[in-house]
Design a protein around this motif. Structure first.
Motif, mmCIF file in Angstrom:
data_model
loop_
_atom_site.group_PDB
_atom_site.id
_atom_site.type_symbol
_atom_site.label_atom_id
_atom_site.label_comp_id
_atom_site.label_asym_id
_atom_site.label_seq_id
_atom_site.Cartn_x
_atom_site.Cartn_y
_atom_site.Cartn_z
ATOM 1 N N GLU A 1 0.824 -1.198 0.000
ATOM 2 C CA GLU A 1 0.000 0.000 0.000
ATOM 3 C C GLU A 1 0.867 1.260 0.000
ATOM 4 O OE1 GLU A 1 -2.516 1.929 -0.887
ATOM 5 O OE2 GLU A 1 -3.658 0.150 -0.280
ATOM 6 N N GLN A 33 -1.425 8.287 -8.131
ATOM 7 C CA GLN A 33 -1.146 7.294 -9.167
ATOM 8 C C GLN A 33 0.334 6.951 -9.214
ATOM 9 O OE1 GLN A 33 -4.448 8.114 -12.536
ATOM 10 N NE2 GLN A 33 -3.169 9.895 -12.143
ATOM 11 N N LEU A 64 -20.880 6.015 -0.365
ATOM 12 C CA LEU A 64 -20.308 6.549 -1.597
ATOM 13 C C LEU A 64 -20.186 5.377 -2.546
ATOM 14 C CD1 LEU A 64 -18.984 9.155 -2.777
ATOM 15 C CD2 LEU A 64 -16.806 8.340 -1.857
ATOM 16 N N ARG A 65 -20.251 5.640 -3.835
ATOM 17 C CA ARG A 65 -20.185 4.507 -4.751
ATOM 18 C C ARG A 65 -18.742 4.167 -5.080
ATOM 19 N NH1 ARG A 65 -23.405 4.916 -9.434
ATOM 20 N NH2 ARG A 65 -25.010 5.868 -8.149
ATOM 21 N N PRO A 66 -18.474 2.902 -5.410
ATOM 22 C CA PRO A 66 -17.154 2.552 -5.913
ATOM 23 C C PRO A 66 -16.936 3.218 -7.280
ATOM 24 C CG PRO A 66 -18.538 0.592 -5.618
ATOM 25 C CD PRO A 66 -19.387 1.766 -5.314
ATOM 26 N N LEU A 98 -14.659 5.273 -5.916
ATOM 27 C CA LEU A 98 -14.169 6.279 -4.964
ATOM 28 C C LEU A 98 -14.221 5.768 -3.527
ATOM 29 C CD1 LEU A 98 -15.596 9.575 -6.475
ATOM 30 C CD2 LEU A 98 -13.200 8.876 -6.367
ATOM 31 N N GLN A 127 -11.343 3.561 -3.019
ATOM 32 C CA GLN A 127 -10.080 4.284 -3.132
ATOM 33 C C GLN A 127 -9.801 5.168 -1.925
ATOM 34 O OE1 GLN A 127 -10.826 5.850 -7.164
ATOM 35 N NE2 GLN A 127 -9.011 4.710 -7.824
ATOM 36 N N GLN A 128 -10.731 5.262 -1.014
ATOM 37 C CA GLN A 128 -10.439 5.980 0.226
ATOM 38 C C GLN A 128 -9.519 5.159 1.114
ATOM 39 O OE1 GLN A 128 -14.204 7.053 2.012
ATOM 40 N NE2 GLN A 128 -14.515 8.761 0.604
ATOM 41 N N CYS A 129 -9.420 3.847 0.846
ATOM 42 C CA CYS A 129 -8.545 2.984 1.640
ATOM 43 C C CYS A 129 -7.528 2.224 0.809
ATOM 44 C CB CYS A 129 -9.384 1.972 2.427
ATOM 45 S SG CYS A 129 -10.474 2.733 3.639
ATOM 46 N N HIS A 130 -7.690 2.233 -0.504
ATOM 47 C CA HIS A 130 -6.794 1.466 -1.365
ATOM 48 C C HIS A 130 -6.154 2.380 -2.401
ATOM 49 C CE1 HIS A 130 -8.073 -2.418 0.218
ATOM 50 N NE2 HIS A 130 -9.299 -1.973 0.190
ATOM 51 N N SER A 131 -4.825 2.397 -2.372
ATOM 52 C CA SER A 131 -4.106 3.219 -3.351
ATOM 53 C C SER A 131 -2.808 2.550 -3.763
ATOM 54 C CB SER A 131 -3.831 4.616 -2.754
ATOM 55 O OG SER A 131 -3.281 5.480 -3.729
ATOM 56 N N SER A 137 -5.163 2.673 -7.742
ATOM 57 C CA SER A 137 -4.790 4.065 -7.504
ATOM 58 C C SER A 137 -5.116 4.988 -8.672
ATOM 59 C CB SER A 137 -3.290 4.166 -7.208
ATOM 60 O OG SER A 137 -2.554 3.677 -8.325
ATOM 61 N N ILE A 138 -5.630 4.434 -9.756
ATOM 62 C CA ILE A 138 -5.899 5.250 -10.939
ATOM 63 C C ILE A 138 -7.107 6.144 -10.686
ATOM 64 C CG2 ILE A 138 -6.479 5.180 -13.402
ATOM 65 C CD1 ILE A 138 -3.718 4.078 -12.786
ATOM 66 N N ALA A 139 -7.041 7.363 -11.195
ATOM 67 C CA ALA A 139 -8.184 8.270 -11.132
ATOM 68 C C ALA A 139 -9.102 7.966 -12.307
ATOM 69 C CB ALA A 139 -7.713 9.716 -11.192
ATOM 70 N N TYR A 140 -10.298 7.517 -12.031
ATOM 71 C CA TYR A 140 -11.237 7.137 -13.098
ATOM 72 C C TYR A 140 -12.152 8.327 -13.382
ATOM 73 C CZ TYR A 140 -9.287 2.602 -12.256
ATOM 74 O OH TYR A 140 -8.397 1.574 -12.125
ATOM 75 N N THR A 141 -11.919 8.928 -14.505
ATOM 76 C CA THR A 141 -12.650 10.142 -14.868
ATOM 77 C C THR A 141 -13.857 9.790 -15.729
ATOM 78 O OG1 THR A 141 -11.446 10.506 -16.918
ATOM 79 C CG2 THR A 141 -10.442 11.346 -14.877
ATOM 80 N N LEU A 151 -15.433 1.482 -13.564
ATOM 81 C CA LEU A 151 -16.330 2.597 -13.243
ATOM 82 C C LEU A 151 -17.795 2.170 -13.356
ATOM 83 C CD1 LEU A 151 -15.771 5.570 -12.540
ATOM 84 C CD2 LEU A 151 -16.023 6.116 -14.943
#
Lengths: 717, 348
Positions: free
Chosen positions: A497, A585, B289-291, B293, B296-300, B306-310, B323
Motif C-alpha cells: 500500500e 497514481q 459513496l459509490r465505488p 471512490l 479508493q479511500q482505503c486502497h491506493s 490508484s488510478i483516477a477514473y474520470t 467505473l
C-alpha cells in the motif's frame, strides 16, 4: 493538534471509580420525594362503574386493487410488480376474556393499509394468553425485494449452480465479438423474497419475581442477486442464487425486585446457505488452459452463540448502577472448496480441510447514574467491545481466478478492542432548562493493520430548555479528536500500500458537530419545529485517502390541528453531504483529488378531514424526494468528459375517502399516483456489450409512473 | 479542485477551557439560587376564582371567599367508582382506557387491579370532593417535572426491559414517557409497527429524510420499524441498539456477512457503517459513496486501485469496467469476505 485530555484505559477506569465513589458518598433526598398517604384498603374497590372489555371484536376487509404502469422497482418491498388486479384481504380479530385472557389475530393476504405505502406482502400476527401471566406470540411475514427489472443474460440455470452457456456458444476475446450472444440473451428477474416466521412466549409464574422468555425466529431468503465473476481482466455479471436460512433463538430468565433486577440471557444464530459454491462457464477466450470454468465460494454456514448477564441496582434512591456483560463465539467450519476448479493446475495441498474459524466477542457495559443534589445528575459509562479472532493462521496456496498459480499467502484473523469511558453532567438551570457537559475517551487497538492503536477524546456542551407547551429549543456543540498512537507493520496480503495513505476509520481526525432544535406553538392549534445539524470531519494528517467530510441538514415541520376533525402535517428536509479525498497514481504524494456531494431534498404534506359530510372522511398525502449526486475529479488536467449528476426523483400523491355506511360497514377508496425517475451513469446506457471485457446484465436505473386504485369494504363485528 | 481541509476548527484547548468556565459559571449561578421546592407530582396550577362581571357601583357584590384548602392529599373512598361519578361514559378519553391493558383488573400487575385511577394520577380524594383541587396529570402542561411524571410509569415498568433508561440520552433530554406513549387510547401509535416511525420522526426528522432516499431499509413500507434495530428505553448500547455493536445488530438479518471468513475484509469486520449508512443513502446497497471512490479511500496501491477514473470511462467515451456496472465489485465480488482458499483478493 491534540486534545488536552488523552484517553488512557487505566486513567479512565480510575476516573470512573472516583466518580462512582463520590456519587455514592453523597446521599441525598430522593428527587421528587413526596409524602403520600398510606395506601388504603382497596379490597372494597369493586370498580362497578368500570365497563368490562370482554368478548370478540374485529373487522374483515375485502377489496380489489388495480394498477397500471408497475415495475419491479415499484414492487420492491411492496410486492406490487405487475399490472394485474389484486384481491385485497385483511382482518383483525380481538378476544378479551373476563379473567385476563386475550387473543389477537391480525392478518393480511394483501392489503392497502392506512399509510402512504401499500404493502402487498402477506403477514400474519397472533398473540394470546393471560395478561400478566403467560403470553404467546407468533407471526409470519414476507418481504419482497425487487431492485431491478429487465436484466439480460445468456447463462442458463439462473437461480442455481452451475450457470452454463448455451451449447452453441463461441468464446471470444471481447463482448462485441461474442457471436452467439444476441441470440442467447433472455430476460431474467433479479428478485429476492424474505420469509420470516417468529414464535415465542413469556411466562411470569404466579407470586414469583421471575419472568422467563423464549423466542425462535426462522428467516428464509431466496431468489437471485448480482455477482461479478472474473478471470483476471475479464468478468461476467451473473444472476447467482440466494438460498439463505437463519435460525435464531433468544431466551432469558429475569428476576426483578423493588431495587434491583437481573437477566440471564442466551442468543443463538445459525446461518445456512443452500449453495456452498457457484460455478459458471467462462464466456471469454480463456487466459490459460483449463480456465473455461470458474468456481467461487458462497457465504459459508456459520453460527453465533452468546450468553449475557444484565441488570440494574438502585443503590440508594438517587444512585443507580446498571450493567450488561455478553460473551459470544462465532464459528464456521465449512469444508473448503479446492484451490481451483482448473484441472490443468496443480497446487500444494491445503493446510487444512476447513477454517475451523472461531471468534470470541466480549461486550461489557457498566453505567452509573446519580443525582447527588436536586438539580445535578451525573452519568458515567464504561464500555469495552472486544473481538478476539482465534482462527488459526496458515499458508494457503493461491490460484488467481483459476488461471495461474501465485504466491502462498497467510490469512489474517483480525482482532480489535475498543474501550470507551464517558462522564456526563446535567445541571438544571433554575426553571429555564438544563445544561449538559460531557467528556468521552476511547481507545482502539487492532491487529494485522497498519495502525495498531488510536486514541479519541471528545467533549460536548449542550443546553436545552425545559419542556413547555409554548416553545423549546436546544443547542449542542461537540468536538472530538482522534490520533494515531501507534503504527505497526501490517502484513501484505495482495499489494503493498502507499505509505502515505490513511484509512479514514483509523486516521487522525478532528470532528466538530453543531446541532440545534426548536419548536414553537404560536397558537394552540399550530406547532412549528426546526432541526439543524452540521458535522465537519477533518482528516488533517491524511495525504492520501479521505481528507474531509461535511454534512449539513435542516428539517422544518409543522402540524396544524384546525379542529377535532381536521389536521394537516408538513415537513421538509434539505441535506448536503460532501467529501473530499485524495489519490495518488505514483505511489507517493497525492496527484488527484475528488469532491463528491449528495444533495437531498425531501418533503411531504398530509391532511385529513373527518366528517366532511356525515360519516365521510377524506384525506390526502403528497410526498416528494429529490436527490442529486455530483462527482468532480481534479487530475491536474481538465476532465473534459466529467460525470453527469446521478439523480433520484420520487413524487407521490395519495388520496383516500372512507364512508361509514352503517354501524358495521364502511367503504374506502384509495388512489395513488407515483412518479419515480432515476439517472445512474453506472447503469444507464450500459448494455451487455458496452464493456469489452465485462459481460453485463444490461440493467437500467429504474423509472416508472404508476397509478393504483383500490376499493375496500370493511365489516366490523 | 484541490481538496480543502474544511473550515478552521477552534483552538481546542481554548474551547475546552471556555466550556469549563461556562459550566463553572452556570453551576455557581444555580447554587446561588434558592433551591426549588420539590414539586408535588399531583400538583396542578390552582384554578383561579372566576372573575365576576362588572356590577353597578351602587351594588358591587363582595367577591366570594376563597375556598378553604382541603388538607393533605387523600385517596378516594371507592377508587375508580368515585372517579366515574364525574368521568363517566360521556368522557370518551376515560372510557377508552377500559379497552387497554392498563384496565385489566384480573391482571394483578395492572393499575386497575391496584389503586385504580390513582395508581397513576395519585391520590384523588381532594379532587373528588372539589373538582378544582389538583390531581396529577401528564404532558407538557403538567406542573410535575418530567422525571416525576416518568417515575409514575417506572413504578411498574422498571423491570429489565427498562434497564437502559436511566442515564440514556432520552432520559437526559427529559423525554417523558407520554411524549411517545398515549395511555388513554385504544391504539397507541408508537406500538404499531406502521405508525411508530411517525412518532420518532417528531424529533428525528432527518431520519425520515434518510428513509425516503433511493436505497433504504423498508421502514416506509412498514416492513421494518425503528424498534427493529433500536430499543429506546431498554438499551445500554451505542445508538440505543438492541445489540452491543452495530455489526451484531446487522447480522440479525444479514448473517451471511458474519463469517468468520478465511479472508476477511478488515473494515467489514470492524463496523458495517464504515461503508454503509444504516438508514438510507443515495447510492445502491445503502453505500455512503459509490465505488471506485469509496474503495479508493482505503486502497491506493500501484496499479488499478490508484488510478483516477474520470468521465472518460463512461459510455460514449472509453467505457471502463472499473467505473461502470459494479465497478470494483465486477471482479472483487466477495467484498464482505471470502472462504475460498484462493480468495485472498476477494474475487473467489
Amino acid at each position: 493538534m491534540n486534545f488536552p485530555i488523552r484517553f488512557d484505559r487505566r486513567a479512565g477506569r480510575k476516573l470512573l471509580l472516583s466518580l462512582s465513589t463520590l456519587a455514592c458518598a453523597v446521599h441525598s433526598a430522593h428527587v421528587g420525594a413526596q409524602e403520600l398517604p398510606a395506601p388504603p384498603d382497596t379490597s372494597l374497590w369493586k370498580c362497578e362503574a368500570c365497563p368490562a372489555d370482554t368478548g370478540t371484536t374485529g373487522y374483515v376487509d375485502v377489496g380489489i386493487l388495480g394498477a397500471n404502469g408497475t415495475d419491479d422497482q415499484f414492487g420492491t418491498y411492496s410486492g406490487l410488480h405487475r399490472d394485474d388486479p389484486y384481491l385485497l384481504l385483511d382482518g383483525l380479530v380481538r378476544y378479551r376474556g373476563s379473567d385476563a385472557e386475550y387473543f389477537d389475530l391480525d392478518g393480511s393476504l394483501f392489503n392497502v393499509d392506512g399509510q402512504r405505502i401499500a404493502a402487498l406482502a402477506p403477514y400474519l400476527f397472533l398473540e394470546g394468553g393471560k395478561q400478566g401471566s403467560i403470553e404467546l406470540k407468533g407471526s409470519y411475514e414476507e418481504i419482497p425485494y425487487y431492485p431491478y427489472s429487465g436484466a439480460l443474460t445468456p447463462f442458463l440455470g439462473v437461480g442455481s449452480s452451475p450457470l452454463t452457456l448455451p451449447a452453441n456458444w463461441v468464446v471470444a476475446g471481447s463482448t462485441q465479438q461474442m457471436t452467439a450472444l444476441p441470440g442467447s440473451l433472455r430476460e431474467t428477474n433479479l428478485r429476492q423474497k424474505r420469509q420470516i416466521a417468529d414464535l415465542g412466549g413469556r411466562w411470569l409464574p404466579d407470586q414469583s419475581h421471575w419472568t422467563l422468555d423464549l423466542n425462535y425466529r426462522h428467516d428464509k431468503e431466496g431468489g437471485e442477486k448480482v455477482s461479478g465473476a472474473n478471470f483476471l481482466t475479464t468478468t461476467s455479471l451473473l444472476a447467482v442464487p440466494v438460498n439463505y436460512s437463519t435460525d435464531q433463538v433468544d431466551a432469558g430468565a429475569q428476576y426483578t425486585r423493588d431495587n434491583w433486577q437481573v437477566r440471564l440471557g442466551y442468543y443463538g444464530s445459525f446461518f445456512h446457505n443452500g449453495d456452498a459454491t457457484i460455478t459458471w462457464d467462462n464466456p471469454f477466450i480463456p487466459f490459460g488452459a483449463g480456465a473455461n470454468v470458474g468456481r467461487m465460494s458462497a457465504a459459508p454456514d456459520n453460527s453465533f452463540n452468546q450468553f449475557s448477564l444484565s441488570g440494574g441496582w438502585q443503590i440508594v434512591p438517587s444512585t443507580r448502577l446498571m450493567g450488561s456483560f455478553a460473551f459470544g463465539e462465532a464459528s464456521q467450519s465449512d469444508t473448503y472448496m479446492p484451490s481451483t476448479i482448473n484441472p490443468g493446475i496443480t497446487t500444494q495441498p491445503l493446510p487444512r480441510s476447513n477454517l475451523d474459524g472461531s471468534i470470541d466477542t466480549y461486550n461489557y457495559t457498566v453505567r452509573l447514574t446519580s443525582r447527588p443534589i436536586d438539580r445535578l445528575s451525573i452519568t458515567a459509562d464504561w464500555v469495552d467491545d472486544r473481538r478476539d479472532n482465534k482462527t488459526t493462521q496458515a499458508a494457503y496456496p493461491q490460484v488467481v481466478t483459476d488461471v495461474f498459480v501465485a504466491s502462498t499467502l497467510f490469512n489474517l484473523p483480525y482482532s480489535f478492542d475498543r474501550t470507551t469511558a464517558r462522564v456526563i453532567a446535567d445541571l438544571a438551570v433554575a426553571s429555564a432548562g438544563k445544561v449538559e457537559f460531557g467528556v468521552k475517551g476511547q481507545q482502539y487497538d487492532t491487529t494485522y493493520q497498519s495502525v495498531a492503536k488510536t486514541d479519541t477524546s471528545e467533549g460536548w456542551l449542550e443546553f436545552h430548555t425545559s419542556m413547555s407547551s409554548k416553545y423549546g429549543f436546544s443547542l449542542k456543540y461537540d468536538h472530538s479528536r482522534r490520533t494515531i498512537d501507534e503504527f505497526q507493520t501490517a502484513p501484505t496480503v495482495i499489494a503493498v500500500e502507499n505509505p502515505l495513505l490513511r484509512r479514514f476509520d483509523l486516521a487522525d481526525r478532528t470532528r466538530d458537530e453543531l446541532r440545534g432544535t426548536g419548536y414553537i406553538v404560536p397558537v394552540q392549534s399550530l406547532s412549528l419545529g426546526l432541526l439543524a445539524e452540521r458535522h465537519e470531519d477533518d482528516y488533517d494528517r491524511s495525504q492520501v485517502g479521505l481528507t474531509a467530510a461535511h454534512d449539513f441538514s435542516v428539517t422544518l415541520s409543522a402540524t396544524w390541528t384546525a379542529s377535532q376533525d381536521a389536521s394537516l402535517q408538513a415537513y421538509a428536509t434539505r441535506q448536503v453531504i460532501s467529501a473530499d479525498q485524495a489519490g495518488s497514481q505514483n505511489g507517493g504524494p497525492a496527484d488527484w483529488f475528488a469532491h463528491t456531494a449528495d444533495e437531498v431534498n425531501t418533503g411531504g404534506l398530509s391532511g385529513q378531514i373527518k366528517n366532511v359530510k356525515p360519516n365521510l372522511n377524506l384525506g390526502a398525502d403528497v410526498y416528494a424526494s429529490y436527490t442529486k449526486e455530483s462527482i468532480n475529479l481534479d487530475v491536474g488536467t481538465p476532465d473534459v468528459a466529467g460525470f453527469p449528476n446521478n439523480t433520484f426523483r420520487d413524487v407521490g400523491l395519495r388520496l383516500f375517502a372512507s364512508y361509514k355506511v352503517n354501524k358495521q360497514s364502511s367503504l374506502r377508496v384509495d388512489y395513488w399516483h407515483e412518479r419515480y425517475r432515476t439517472q445512474d451513469w453506472a447503469l444507464d446506457g450500459v448494455t451487455p456489450t458496452t464493456l469489452v471485457n465485462a459481460l453485463g446484465l444490461g440493467i437500467t436505473s429504474p423509472n416508472f409512473t404508476v397509478d393504483q386504485l383500490s376499493v375496500n369494504y370493511r365489516y366490523d363485528f | 479542485m484541490r481538496s480543502s481541509h474544511g473550515p478552521k476548527t477552534p483552538r481546542t484547548a481554548q474551547l475546552f477551557a471556555a466550556c469549563l468556565a461556562m459550566c463553572a459559571a452556570v453551576t455557581a449561578l444555580a447554587a446561588a439560587e434558592p433551591p426549588a421546592d420539590a414539586a408535588q407530582p399531583t400538583a396542578a396550577p390552582a384554578a383561579q376564582p372566576a372573575a365576576t362581571p362588572a356590577a353597578p357601583p351602587e351594588a358591587a357584590p363582595a367577591p366570594p371567599p376563597a375556598p378553604a384548602p382541603l388538607g393533605p392529599p387523600t385517596y378516594t373512598k371507592d377508587g375508580a367508582d368515585t372517579c366515574r361519578n364525574c368521568h363517566d361514559e360521556e368522557d370518551a378519553k376515560v372510557q377508552v382506557l377500559f379497552k387497554t391493558k392498563h384496565s385489566v383488573r384480573a391482571d394483578p400487575n395492572s393499575p386497575m387491579a391496584q389503586l385504580q385511577c390513582e395508581s397513576c394520577h395519585g391520590p384523588g380524594g381532594n379532587h373528588a370532593q372539589r373538582s378544582s383541587e389538583p390531581i396529577g396529570f401528564f404532558g407538557k402542561n403538567s406542573p410535575a417535572t418530567v422525571p416525576q411524571q416518568n417515575e409514575m410509569c417506572l413504578t411498574c415498568h422498571s423491570n429489565n426491559s427498562r434497564v437502559g433508561w436511566h442515564g440514556s440520552i432520552h432520559e437526559r433530554r427529559d423525554l417523558a414517557c407520554v411524549s411517545c406513549h398515549k395511555i388513554h387510547t385504544e391504539h397507541d401509535q408508537v406500538t404499531d409497527r406502521a405508525e411508530q416511525p411517525a412518532v420518532c420522526y417528531r424529533c428525528h426528522g432527518d431520519i425520515q429524510a434518510a428513509f425516503a432516499q433511493f436505497s433504504a431499509h423498508p421502514v416506509r413500507y412498514a416492513e421494518m420499524t425503528c424498534t427493529s434495530c433500536h430499543a429506546p428505553h431498554d438499551s445500554l448500547f451505542p445508538a440505543l441498539l438492541t445489540k452491543p455493536t452495530v455489526n451484531q445488530e446487522c447480522y440479525t438479518c444479514h448473517a451471511q456477512m458474519r463469517g468468520p471468513f478465511l479472508w476477511e475484509h478488515a473494515p467489514v469486520a470492524e463496523n458495517c457503517n464504515n461503508c454503509h449508512n444504516s438508514h438510507g443513502s443515495t447510492n445502491p446497497s445503502l453505500l455512503k459513496l459509490r465505488p471506485p471512490l469509496l474503495c479508493q479511500q482505503c486502497h491506493s496501491s500501484a496499479g488499478h486501485p490508484s488510478i483516477a477514473y474520470t468521465g472518460q470511462g463512461l459510455p460514449g467515451h472509453t467505457p471502463s469496467p472499473l467505473l461502470l456496472g459494479g465497478s470494483c465489485l465486477n471482479c472483487h465480488s466477495h467484498v464482505h469476505g471470502s472462504n475460498a482458499p484462493s480468495g485472498a483478493d476477494l474475487s473467489r
